[in-house]
Design a protein around this motif. Structure first.
Motif, short mmCIF file in Angstrom:
data_model
loop_
_atom_site.label_atom_id
_atom_site.label_comp_id
_atom_site.label_asym_id
_atom_site.label_seq_id
_atom_site.Cartn_x
_atom_site.Cartn_y
_atom_site.Cartn_z
N ASN A 95 -42.97 46.37 2.03
CA ASN A 95 -43.40 47.08 3.25
C ASN A 95 -43.24 46.23 4.50
OD1 ASN A 95 -44.09 49.57 2.20
ND2 ASN A 95 -46.24 49.06 1.88
N PRO A 96 -43.00 46.88 5.65
CA PRO A 96 -42.72 48.31 5.81
C PRO A 96 -41.31 48.66 5.35
CG PRO A 96 -42.60 47.21 7.93
CD PRO A 96 -43.06 46.17 6.95
N VAL A 97 -41.13 49.89 4.87
CA VAL A 97 -39.84 50.30 4.35
C VAL A 97 -38.95 50.91 5.42
CG1 VAL A 97 -40.71 50.62 2.01
CG2 VAL A 97 -40.74 52.56 3.61
N LEU A 98 -39.52 51.29 6.55
CA LEU A 98 -38.74 51.77 7.69
C LEU A 98 -39.41 51.29 8.97
CD1 LEU A 98 -36.38 53.45 8.82
CD2 LEU A 98 -37.91 55.44 8.83
N GLY A 99 -38.69 50.49 9.74
CA GLY A 99 -39.22 49.96 10.98
C GLY A 99 -38.52 50.54 12.18
N PRO A 100 -38.91 50.12 13.38
CA PRO A 100 -38.23 50.56 14.59
C PRO A 100 -36.75 50.23 14.55
CG PRO A 100 -40.32 49.52 15.13
CD PRO A 100 -40.09 49.28 13.67
N GLY A 101 -35.96 50.94 15.35
CA GLY A 101 -34.52 50.76 15.36
C GLY A 101 -34.08 49.51 16.09
N ALA A 102 -32.77 49.34 16.18
CA ALA A 102 -32.19 48.18 16.84
C ALA A 102 -32.53 48.19 18.33
CB ALA A 102 -30.67 48.19 16.64
N ALA A 103 -32.51 47.00 18.93
CA ALA A 103 -32.81 46.87 20.36
C ALA A 103 -31.94 47.82 21.17
CB ALA A 103 -32.59 45.43 20.80
N GLY A 104 -32.59 48.54 22.08
CA GLY A 104 -31.89 49.48 22.93
C GLY A 104 -31.76 50.87 22.38
N SER A 105 -32.22 51.09 21.14
CA SER A 105 -32.12 52.41 20.53
C SER A 105 -33.29 53.30 20.96
CB SER A 105 -32.08 52.30 19.00
OG SER A 105 -33.28 51.74 18.50
N THR B 230 -37.29 53.59 -0.35
CA THR B 230 -37.50 52.28 0.27
C THR B 230 -36.37 51.90 1.21
OG1 THR B 230 -36.42 51.08 -1.55
CG2 THR B 230 -38.79 51.51 -1.74
N ALA B 231 -35.18 52.43 0.99
CA ALA B 231 -34.04 52.15 1.87
C ALA B 231 -33.67 53.44 2.58
CB ALA B 231 -32.85 51.62 1.06
N TRP B 232 -33.68 53.42 3.90
CA TRP B 232 -33.48 54.63 4.70
C TRP B 232 -32.34 54.41 5.70
CZ3 TRP B 232 -36.17 58.99 3.51
CH2 TRP B 232 -37.31 58.83 2.70
N GLU B 233 -31.51 55.44 5.85
CA GLU B 233 -30.40 55.40 6.80
C GLU B 233 -30.54 56.59 7.75
OE1 GLU B 233 -25.49 55.49 6.87
OE2 GLU B 233 -26.59 55.46 4.97
N ALA B 234 -30.47 56.31 9.04
CA ALA B 234 -30.62 57.36 10.04
C ALA B 234 -29.43 58.31 10.00
CB ALA B 234 -30.76 56.75 11.43
N GLU B 235 -29.69 59.61 10.07
CA GLU B 235 -28.61 60.57 10.18
C GLU B 235 -28.00 60.49 11.58
OE1 GLU B 235 -29.41 64.56 9.02
OE2 GLU B 235 -29.50 64.04 6.89
N SER B 236 -26.73 60.84 11.68
CA SER B 236 -26.01 60.68 12.94
C SER B 236 -26.53 61.59 14.04
CB SER B 236 -24.52 60.95 12.71
OG SER B 236 -24.31 62.27 12.21
N VAL B 237 -27.25 62.65 13.68
CA VAL B 237 -27.76 63.59 14.69
C VAL B 237 -29.04 63.09 15.35
CG1 VAL B 237 -26.72 65.59 13.59
CG2 VAL B 237 -29.01 64.86 12.90
N SER B 238 -29.56 61.96 14.90
CA SER B 238 -30.83 61.46 15.44
C SER B 238 -30.60 60.76 16.79
CB SER B 238 -31.46 60.47 14.47
OG SER B 238 -31.72 61.10 13.23
N PRO B 239 -31.51 60.97 17.77
CA PRO B 239 -32.65 61.89 17.71
C PRO B 239 -32.23 63.34 17.92
CG PRO B 239 -32.56 60.89 19.87
CD PRO B 239 -31.46 60.25 19.05
N LEU B 240 -33.05 64.25 17.44
CA LEU B 240 -32.72 65.66 17.53
C LEU B 240 -32.94 66.19 18.94
CD1 LEU B 240 -34.45 66.91 14.25
CD2 LEU B 240 -32.11 66.05 14.55
N ALA B 241 -32.09 67.13 19.34
CA ALA B 241 -32.21 67.76 20.66
C ALA B 241 -33.11 68.99 20.52
CB ALA B 241 -30.84 68.15 21.18
N LEU B 242 -34.40 68.79 20.71
CA LEU B 242 -35.37 69.87 20.53
C LEU B 242 -36.04 70.29 21.84
CD1 LEU B 242 -37.13 68.59 17.29
CD2 LEU B 242 -35.34 70.33 17.46
#
Length: 372
Positions: free
Chosen positions: A317-327, A41-53
């Motif tokens: 819900n929702p447990v993960l929403g869009p990121g901060a403004a400008g992300s 329910t609580a999610w933290e973005a990894e520092s590598v996000s977004p991935l360079a694919l």
């Protein structure tokens, strides 16, 4: 789900990894203690996000990288499969749309960076014209416990020449979507053998008869294989197929197991990923409020179930929403896949896009999120 799929679902609404562990205590061994309340329910973005694919065009993934699927290899590396769109350079020097295809990336154990593997081509390319699964998207990859190989379930479809919206190699419409299955012919999961026929194609008048996508497979404590997917037809919801023979044959459930909530934030539901751990089934799914527009926000919700059929939405819900403004994902985060790691934490891959880019070419990218 490619960025074009969400507008398609909107037009219909005018009306997924490694297998989760089976632990129900029936073996006589102590049951796993209940997970912490924040898990899932609580999610933290990894520092590598977004991935360079992606790489500069022309390449198979220069336009979009979406619909991730995570699996751990036997040696502990993290494998990421994803839908890709790009540009191909033809022999005469001209360029053509390349995709959708399925790419693959690897992150070595203990490292942070993913590397395309292979670098210059997809692991699953388009099939010959006329195949029912000419185009393949929204895969879910998982280890088959009975073999040393991987399985892949996917949405396949054929866009036919003569359709005014048809573009060979890059259709903008979907004809006859169905669910298919592949098996890797190598232990690395780089070479895939298609089944000649789909494992499931809904009847045109069924609840899911217009469009199906986003499959996710989980093996429950009873040994039954469950395949969840999103569908649209007479209603919109999450459907279920079950298999009692290790995925060789599948039987559809008669109705969606999770329907949209016309009074809630998830008036449309799509792209589930389901895992079993802690004595229950967990489903993360994408949702949004209608009507769907160019800047509609999409988020990820959670539902849980004791039997895999009857589901309860999480009250937060929702447990993960869009990121901060400008992300990079301040407009949408969707199409998640979740891996249950050995330390008991959860690793989610999902793709997102921004208000600045509006999910146009090159804006859709994959990120990683951790929950403990």
């Amino acid at each position: 789900m490619r960025p074009q799929v969400v507008p398609l679902l909107a037009s219909l609404l005018v009306l997924p990894v490694s297998c989760g562990s089976a632990d129900d205590g029936s073996s006589g061994t102590p049951t796993t203690p209940p997970p912490p309340e924040t898990l899932g329910t609580a999610w933290e973005a990894e520092s590598v996000s977004p991935l360079a694919l992606s790489s500069p065009c022309p390449s198979f993934s220069c336009l979009a990288t979406t619909d991730p699927s995570l699996v751990r290899s036997a040696d502990g590396d993290l494998l990421l499969y994803f839908s890709a769109g790009g540009i191909r350079e033809e022999g005469d020097g001209s360029h053509a749309v390349w995709g959708p295809t399925i790419g693959r990336a690897r992150r070595a154990d203990g490292q942070e960076t993913f590397v395309l593997d292979p670098v210059d081509r997809p692991v699953v390319d388009a099939a010959p014209v006329g195949a029912w699964d000419r185009h393949v998207e929204t895969v879910s990859v998982f280890a088959d416990p009975a073999t040393s190989r991987y399985r892949m379930v996917y949405m396949g479809y054929e866009a036919r020449p003569g359709d005014p919206n048809y573009v060979d190699g890059g259709p903008t419409t979907y004809q006859g979507t169905a669910l298919g299955q592949m098996t890797s012919s190598d232990p690395e999961g780089k070479v895939w053998q298609r089944n000649p026929e789909p494992i499931y194609r809904p009847a045109p008048d069924a609840w899911d008869g217009l469009f199906i996508t986003g499959a996710s497979v989980v093996i429950g404590p009873d040994g039954v294989w469950r395949l969840y997917y999103s569908g649209a037809g007479t209603t919109v919801g999450i459907g279920l197929l079950t298999s009692n023979d290790g995925g060789d044959t599948w039987q559809p459930h008669h109705a969606p197991v999770l329907e949209r909530d016309l009074g809630g934030w998830d008036q449309a539901v799509l792209e589930p990923t389901v895992r079993y751990f802690g004595g229950q089934f967990w489903m993360w799914y994408s949702g949004y409020e209608e009507p769907l527009g160019d800047a509609t926000r999409i988020a990820i919700g959670l539902a849980t179930s004791a039997d895999g059929v009857t589901w309860q939405r999480h009250p937060g819900n929702p447990v993960l929403g869009p990121g901060a403004a400008g992300s990079w994902n301040d407009m949408r985060v969707l199409s998640s896949d979740v891996l249950v790691d050995a330390d008991g934490s959860l690793l989610m891959a999902a793709y997102g896009c921004s208000l600045a880019g509006l999910c146009d070419d090159g804006d859709a990218r994959i990120g990683l999120f951790r929950s403990r």
